[in-house]
Design a protein around this motif. Structure first.
Motif, mmCIF file in Angstrom:
data_model
loop_
_atom_site.group_PDB
_atom_site.id
_atom_site.type_symbol
_atom_site.label_atom_id
_atom_site.label_comp_id
_atom_site.label_asym_id
_atom_site.label_seq_id
_atom_site.Cartn_x
_atom_site.Cartn_y
_atom_site.Cartn_z
ATOM 1 N N SER A 158 -71.149 -19.563 -67.174
ATOM 2 C CA SER A 158 -70.335 -18.392 -66.846
ATOM 3 C C SER A 158 -70.849 -17.096 -67.482
ATOM 4 N N HIS A 159 -71.750 -17.190 -68.457
ATOM 5 C CA HIS A 159 -72.315 -15.969 -69.048
ATOM 6 C C HIS A 159 -73.829 -16.116 -69.165
ATOM 7 N N PHE A 160 -74.516 -15.164 -68.577
ATOM 8 C CA PHE A 160 -75.969 -15.087 -68.766
ATOM 9 C C PHE A 160 -76.235 -13.791 -69.518
ATOM 10 N N ASP B 222 -77.721 -36.688 -62.691
ATOM 11 C CA ASP B 222 -77.793 -36.582 -61.247
ATOM 12 C C ASP B 222 -78.918 -35.608 -60.887
ATOM 13 N N ALA B 223 -79.943 -36.134 -60.166
ATOM 14 C CA ALA B 223 -81.117 -35.302 -59.854
ATOM 15 C C ALA B 223 -80.733 -34.075 -59.020
ATOM 16 N N MET B 224 -79.741 -34.240 -58.153
ATOM 17 C CA MET B 224 -79.351 -33.107 -57.302
ATOM 18 C C MET B 224 -78.715 -31.990 -58.133
ATOM 19 N N LEU B 225 -77.871 -32.396 -59.071
ATOM 20 C CA LEU B 225 -77.236 -31.397 -59.943
ATOM 21 C C LEU B 225 -78.287 -30.690 -60.796
ATOM 22 N N ASN B 226 -79.232 -31.476 -61.260
ATOM 23 C CA ASN B 226 -80.318 -30.926 -62.057
ATOM 24 C C ASN B 226 -81.062 -29.843 -61.274
ATOM 25 N N ASP B 227 -81.276 -30.130 -59.991
ATOM 26 C CA ASP B 227 -81.979 -29.182 -59.130
ATOM 27 C C ASP B 227 -81.150 -27.910 -58.929
ATOM 28 N N ILE B 228 -79.840 -28.095 -58.756
ATOM 29 C CA ILE B 228 -78.978 -26.922 -58.568
ATOM 30 C C ILE B 228 -78.999 -26.053 -59.832
ATOM 31 N N ILE B 229 -78.925 -26.691 -60.985
ATOM 32 C CA ILE B 229 -78.896 -25.923 -62.241
ATOM 33 C C ILE B 229 -80.218 -25.178 -62.440
ATOM 34 N N GLY C 262 -77.903 -21.582 -75.608
ATOM 35 C CA GLY C 262 -76.794 -21.771 -74.675
ATOM 36 C C GLY C 262 -76.721 -23.183 -74.128
ATOM 37 N N LYS C 263 -75.850 -23.376 -73.178
ATOM 38 C CA LYS C 263 -75.594 -24.722 -72.668
ATOM 39 C C LYS C 263 -76.682 -25.215 -71.708
ATOM 40 N N ILE C 264 -77.195 -24.304 -70.882
ATOM 41 C CA ILE C 264 -78.155 -24.732 -69.855
ATOM 42 C C ILE C 264 -79.413 -25.385 -70.455
ATOM 43 N N PRO C 265 -79.982 -24.851 -71.539
ATOM 44 C CA PRO C 265 -81.141 -25.538 -72.135
ATOM 45 C C PRO C 265 -80.820 -26.957 -72.617
ATOM 46 N N GLN C 266 -79.547 -27.227 -72.841
ATOM 47 C CA GLN C 266 -79.189 -28.595 -73.256
ATOM 48 C C GLN C 266 -79.151 -29.546 -72.072
ATOM 49 N N LEU C 267 -78.896 -28.993 -70.895
ATOM 50 C CA LEU C 267 -78.756 -29.841 -69.713
ATOM 51 C C LEU C 267 -80.086 -30.071 -69.008
ATOM 52 N N LEU C 268 -80.914 -29.032 -68.956
ATOM 53 C CA LEU C 268 -82.170 -29.146 -68.211
ATOM 54 C C LEU C 268 -83.262 -29.805 -69.043
ATOM 55 N N GLU C 269 -84.097 -30.556 -68.366
ATOM 56 C CA GLU C 269 -85.297 -31.082 -69.012
ATOM 57 C C GLU C 269 -86.235 -29.897 -69.256
ATOM 58 N N ILE C 270 -87.145 -30.072 -70.199
ATOM 59 C CA ILE C 270 -87.998 -28.950 -70.600
ATOM 60 C C ILE C 270 -88.813 -28.410 -69.421
ATOM 61 N N PHE D 231 -97.368 -16.460 -74.529
ATOM 62 C CA PHE D 231 -96.142 -16.195 -75.300
ATOM 63 C C PHE D 231 -95.686 -17.468 -75.995
ATOM 64 N N ASP D 232 -94.928 -17.281 -77.042
ATOM 65 C CA ASP D 232 -94.329 -18.426 -77.736
ATOM 66 C C ASP D 232 -92.921 -18.605 -77.210
ATOM 67 N N LEU D 233 -92.504 -19.852 -77.046
ATOM 68 C CA LEU D 233 -91.156 -20.108 -76.535
ATOM 69 C C LEU D 233 -90.417 -21.034 -77.511
ATOM 70 N N PHE D 234 -89.221 -20.617 -77.898
ATOM 71 C CA PHE D 234 -88.407 -21.405 -78.824
ATOM 72 C C PHE D 234 -87.093 -21.765 -78.142
ATOM 73 N N VAL D 235 -86.751 -23.036 -78.146
ATOM 74 C CA VAL D 235 -85.474 -23.455 -77.564
ATOM 75 C C VAL D 235 -84.535 -23.818 -78.714
ATOM 76 N N ASP D 236 -83.435 -23.100 -78.800
ATOM 77 C CA ASP D 236 -82.469 -23.318 -79.888
ATOM 78 C C ASP D 236 -81.266 -24.065 -79.319
ATOM 79 N N ARG D 237 -81.310 -25.378 -79.404
ATOM 80 C CA ARG D 237 -80.239 -26.172 -78.792
ATOM 81 C C ARG D 237 -79.023 -26.285 -79.704
ATOM 82 N N GLU D 238 -79.184 -25.954 -80.961
ATOM 83 C CA GLU D 238 -78.073 -26.143 -81.901
ATOM 84 C C GLU D 238 -77.549 -24.832 -82.459
#
Lengths: 421, 336
Positions: free
Chosen positions: A160-162, A229-236, A269-277, A294-301
C-alpha cells in the motif's frame, strides 16, 4: 585496565512500528572481544487491522509484547521487581538486561496517534522517536557521508505504500535529498489494479482469469507473509516493476544520472520479503531502468531504519579512538589509555611512583591543529615536575555552544562521555 | 512473533443503537434490560413489491438513482402511476418506471438502490434477546443501548454509510451452498447468512425480498465488485474452505440482533459469550490453532504439531483432512 565506554559490553533494543509491523532488533556489542550481533523479530499487526482504532494498544498489550520478546530473544528485558510498572532491566551481561529501548513509530502507520500515545504512557524508560520524511532525509544524507557513496537510492516497498528516497552528492559537495511516494488509499483499489492494462504489459500470466483475481484479492486482504504460488509471485513482480517505473517516469528530474555515479541501492519493506532475489532484481533494475555498476543492499529486518541513525550519528560525533598510549610506572604494570573523539577526557595519573613515563600517538587520522608530529612522550617526576592528570581534549574545533540549553546539555553529555570511571 | 487473531472478539458495554421506524413504539421500562423483556412494538406492513431502481432505470453504480424518483417516502401510490423518470442522452432518451402494484412507498433501503411498496400494516412485538442498559431514545439514532457484543472481522464488505441492523437469519443449515430456489418471500429486517459461498443471483433475490444485508464466507471477487449491495465476506474470495469449527460457533448466534458496520468492516452480534481469550502474542508455536492460507488447504483450521525454525515450515494437523507441511508465512494464528 579501565575500559573505554565504547569498548564496554552493551545491548540496545530498537523497535520499529511501520506498515502494520513491529520490527524489533536487539544489538549486542562487546568490542573488547570483537563480538557483535543483532537478534531480530517481526510481528505482523495485520490481524488487528480493524481493531487499531479500539483500545488495543494499552498497558497490557505492550507488557505482553515485551514479555513475549524476552522469550523469543531469550534475553531478560523487563525488571520484574517493579510489578505492573514497566521498567527496563539494566544491562548486566549477555542475555541479561538492556542498555536502553528505543521505539520508532512511522508517522504513516495507521492509527499512529493511538500507538504513539499508548507507548508514551506505557513507560518513561522507553525513548520514543517518529519516523517521518525529515528522519529519512537525515538518515539518507548521513548514509551518503558515512558509507562514502555519491548516490544512495532507498526503495521502501510495501503493497500500500511505495516510497523512494534519494541522496545524491552534488558538485558543490552538498547532498541533495528527494523523495517520491505512492499511497493506495484502500485495499479494493489495490486489488482492482491487477486488471489494469498497464500491469498486464508486465505480467506473464493472464490476470483476467477469475481464479487469479481471487488469489490476488486474498493475498492483499490477508496480508500473506510468504508466497508459494507462482502466479502470485509473477503479479507481485510485475506490480513492483510498474510501481517503480511509474514513479520514475512521473518524477524524471528526481532520478537523473541514476547509476552513473558511485551508487548504492537499499531495499526494505514487505515486498523484498516475498519476492525471490531474481524477481526482486528484475523489478528494481527494470523499474529504475538501471545500468552501470551499483551496490544493492536488501534490508529484510528493518535494521537500517532502526540502527541507521545511530550509525551515522556515531560517525558525526566522531566517537572513534583518536589517541592511544601507555603509562609506564616503576611499581605497576604498563597501563593502557585511550581517548575518544568528541570528548574531553581526564586521566588521573598514579601518584605512588617516583617517575612515570607517558607515551602516546594520535590515531585514525587525527592531527594537532598547529603541530606536525603525531606522537607525544613525557615524564612525570616527583622531584622535578609532577603531573597529576593527563587531559586529552578530542573535541573538534571550533567548539560551538547552543543554540538552546537542551543542545548544550546534549553536547556536555557527549563531551563528558569519554571520561574514565 | 505472531499475533493471535481473535475470530470472535468480545466487547463489553458496547454502545450501539436499534433504529426505529415510523410507528415503532418503545416498550422498555427502566434502564436495565434482560433477555425476554419487551423491547418494541413494530408496525410492519407486508411487502408487495421491491424494485431495484438502478437496474430498472439503467443507472451506473455511482450515479445515485434516487434523484429520479418522483414520489415521497410513505406516499400511497396506485398501480400504473409514474414512480420515477430518467431523461438521458440530451433529452433524447426517456426511461419511466410505473408502479406495478398499489401500496405505500418505503424508501428505507433507497441508498442500496431499492424501493419497497408495502401492503397492509400489522403490529408485532419484539422481545430482547440480550442483556444491557438503555441509554435513551434518539429520534435519529433510535434506541440507544449498551450491551456486550461479539465482534467478527470481515475480510471485506461493501462500503455503507450507516450501520445496518437486523436479525441474523441463517439460510438452510448454514453450511450448504444454496440457490435462489429455496428462498422465502420476505427477508425484511434480516441480515442473512447464505452459507459458505454466495452467488450473485442469490444475493440479488435476497435484496429483492427485503434483506438488509447479506453475509457469506466466500464469493467471487468479480461478482462482489459488480453487485454494489451490502455484503460482508468473512473468509475470502473464490473457493475458500469454511471450516466447521468456525461455523459451529457462528451458527450458535442464529436469530440474534446483529449490526453490520461496512466502514469498520466488522460484524457485531448483540450477545453475551463465554469465550476465554488468550494473550495477543504467540511465542511458542506448538499446539496453537492456525488457519491456512496455503492454496491446497486454504481456510482449513488446524493445530501446529511441529515447527522447524531453520526452514520456517510448520507441520499442521487438520484433523480429518490430514496433516500438511506449510510455511509459517501462510498461516494465521487464531484464537477460536
Amino acid at each position: 585496565m579501565d575500559i573505554l565506554p565504547v569498548l564496554k559490553k552493551n545491548s540496545y533494543l530498537t523497535v520499529l512500528i511501520k506498515d502494520n509491523y513491529i520490527s524489533a532488533n536487539l544489538a549486542y556489542t562487546d568490542l573488547s572481544v570483537q563480538r557483535t550481533y543483532v537478534l531480530s523479530d517481526r510481528t505482523d499487526l495485520s490481524p488487528l487491522k480493524f481493531r487499531l482504532d479500539d483500545i488495543v494498544f494499552n498497558k497490557e498489550f505492550w507488557f505482553e509484547y515485551f514479555n513475549s520478546l524476552e522469550k523469543v530473544f531469550d534475553w531478560d528485558i523487563i525488571d520484574r521487581e517493579w510489578g505492573d510498572n514497566f521498567k527496563i532491566k539494566e544491562f548486566e551481561r549477555e542475555e541479561v538486561g538492556v542498555t536502553g529501548i528505543k521505539v520508532i513509530v512511522d508517522d504513516n502507520q495507521p492509527f499512529f496517534k493511538n500507538i504513539f500515545l499508548s507507548l508514551k504512557e506505557f513507560s518513561k524508560d522507553i525513548v520514543l522517536r517518529i519516523l517521518d520524511d525529515r528522519y529519512m532525509e537525515v538518515l539518507v544524507k548521513g548514509l551518503v557521508n558515512r558509507l562514502e557513496y555519491d548516490d544512495i537510492v532507498w526503495l521502501d516497498l510495501d503493497f500500500s505504500h511505495f516510497s523512494i528516497y534519494r541522496g545524491k552528492k552534488e558538485k558543490d559537495g552538498n547532498i541533495k535529498f528527494v523523495l517520491t511516494k505512492i499511497d493506495w488509499a484502500n485495499e479494493i483499489g489495490l486489488i482492482d489494479f491487477v486488471k489494469s492494462s498497464k500491469l498486464n504489459a508486465f505480467l506473464s500470466v493472464d490476470s483476467s482469469s477469475e481464479d487469479i483475481l481471487n488469489r490476488w484479492a486474498n493475498c492483499i486482504a490477508h496480508g500473506y507473509e510468504y508466497i508459494s504460488d507462482a502466479m502470485l509471485n509473477d503479479i507481485i513482480r510485475a506490480f513492483t516493476t510498474l510501481q517503480i517505473l511509474s514513479t520514475k517516469q512521473s518524477n524524471k528530474e528526481k532520478f537523473d544520472e541514476l547509476g552513473k555515479l558511485n551508487t548504492a541501492i537499499f531495499i526494505s519493506g514487505k515486498i523484498p520479503q516475498l519476492l525471490e532475489i531474481r524477481e526482486l532484481l528484475l523489478s528494481v533494475i527494470d523499474g529504475l531502468e538501471l545500468d552501470g555498476v551499483f551496490d544493492l543492499f536488501v534490508d529484510r529486518e528493518s535494521k537500517l531504519f532502526t540502527y541507521g541513525r545511530s550509525m551515522i550519528e556515531k560517525e558525526e560525533s566522531k566517537s572513534k579512538i583518536i589517541f592511544s598510549g601507555k603509562i609506564y610506572s616503576q611499581l605497576l604494570e604498563p597501563h593502557e589509555i585511550y581517548s575518544l573523539g568528541s570528548s574531553l577526557e581526564i586521566f588521573k595519573l598514579p601518584s605512588r611512583d617516583e617517575k612515570l613515563l607517558i607515551e602516546g600517538e594520535l590515531k585514525n587520522g587525527t592531527v594537532f591543529s598547529h603541530l606536525s608530529f603525531k606522537q607525544i612522550q613525557y615524564i612525570s617526576s616527583k622531584k622535578v615536575l609532577e603531573y597529576e592528570y593527563l587531559v586529552i581534549d578530542g573535541r573538534s574545533r571550533p567548539i560551538v555552544y547552543g543554540p538552546s540549553p537542551h543542545d548544550n546539555r546534549v553536547k556536555l553529555r557527549i563531551w563528558g562521555n569519554g571520561d574514565k570511571e | 512473533m505472531e499475533i493471535r487473531s481473535r475470530i470472535f472478539e468480545k466487547y463489553t458495554n458496547y454502545q450501539c443503537s436499534i433504529p426505529l421506524k415510523d410507528g415503532d413504539r418503545v416498550l422498555v421500562k427502566g434502564k436495565k434490560i434482560k433477555e425476554g423483556d419487551l423491547l418494541l412494538e413494530k408496525s410492519e406492513s407486508t411487502l408487495k413489491k421491491s424494485i431495484n431502481l438502478p437496474k430498472v432505470l439503467n443507472c451506473k453504480s455511482n450515479e445515485g438513482s434516487e434523484k429520479y424518483v418522483l414520489k415521497m417516502d410513505g406516499e400511497y401510490i396506485e398501480k400504473g402511476e409514474l414512480l420515477a423518470q430518467k431523461v438521458s442522452s440530451g433529452r433524447l432518451n426517456l426511461t419511466e418506471l410505473f408502479s406495478p402494484v398499489s401500496g405505500v412507498l418505503d424508501f428505507s433501503r433507497i441508498k442500496q438502490g431499492y424501493i419497497d411498496i408495502l401492503g397492509e400494516e400489522r403490529k408485532s412485538i419484539v422481545r430482547s434477546d440480550f442483556t444491557g442498559t438503555i441509554n435513551g431514545v434518539d429520534p435519529i439514532e433510535g434506541l440507544l443501548i449498551s450491551t456486550d457484543v461479539v465482534c467478527i472481522d470481515g475480510v471485506v464488505s461493501s462500503k455503507t454509510e450507516d450501520n445496518l441492523f437486523g436479525n441474523l437469519k441463517i439460510l438452510g443449515d448454514g453450511n450448504t451452498i444454496l440457490t435462489e430456489k429455496i428462498l422465502e418471500d420476505d427477508y425484511r429486517g434480516k441480515i442473512v447468512w447464505v452459507g459458505p459461498y454466495l452467488y450473485n443471483r442469490v444475493a440479488i433475490e435476497l435484496f429483492e425480498r427485503g434483506a438488509v444485508a447479506v453475509l457469506t464466507y466466500a464469493m467471487s471477487y468479480t461478482e462482489f465488485r459488480e453487485i454494489g449491495l451490502p455484503i460482508m465476506i468473512l473468509g475470502g474470495f473464490g473457493s475458500v474452505h469454511c471450516d466447521g469449527s468456525f461455523l459451529k460457533k457462528f451458527l450458535s448466534f442464529k436469530n440474534k440482533f446483529v449490526i453490520m458496520n461496512g466502514n469498520e468492516n466488522q460484524l457485531f452480534i448483540l450477545s453475551n459469550s463465554d469465550f476465554k481469550h488468550r494473550g495477543w502474542f504467540v511465542s511458542q508455536y506448538e499446539n496453537q490453532s492456525v488457519i491456512s492460507r496455503s492454496p491446497s488447504t486454504y481456510g482449513s483450521i488446524g493445530k501446529v504439531l511441529e515447527y522447524d525454525r531453520d526452514t520456517s515450515f510448520v507441520l499442521v494437523d487438520f484433523g480429518k483432512r490430514g496433516t500438511s507441511l506449510i510455511h509459517i508465512g501462510l498461516l494465521d494464528f487464531v484464537d477460536l
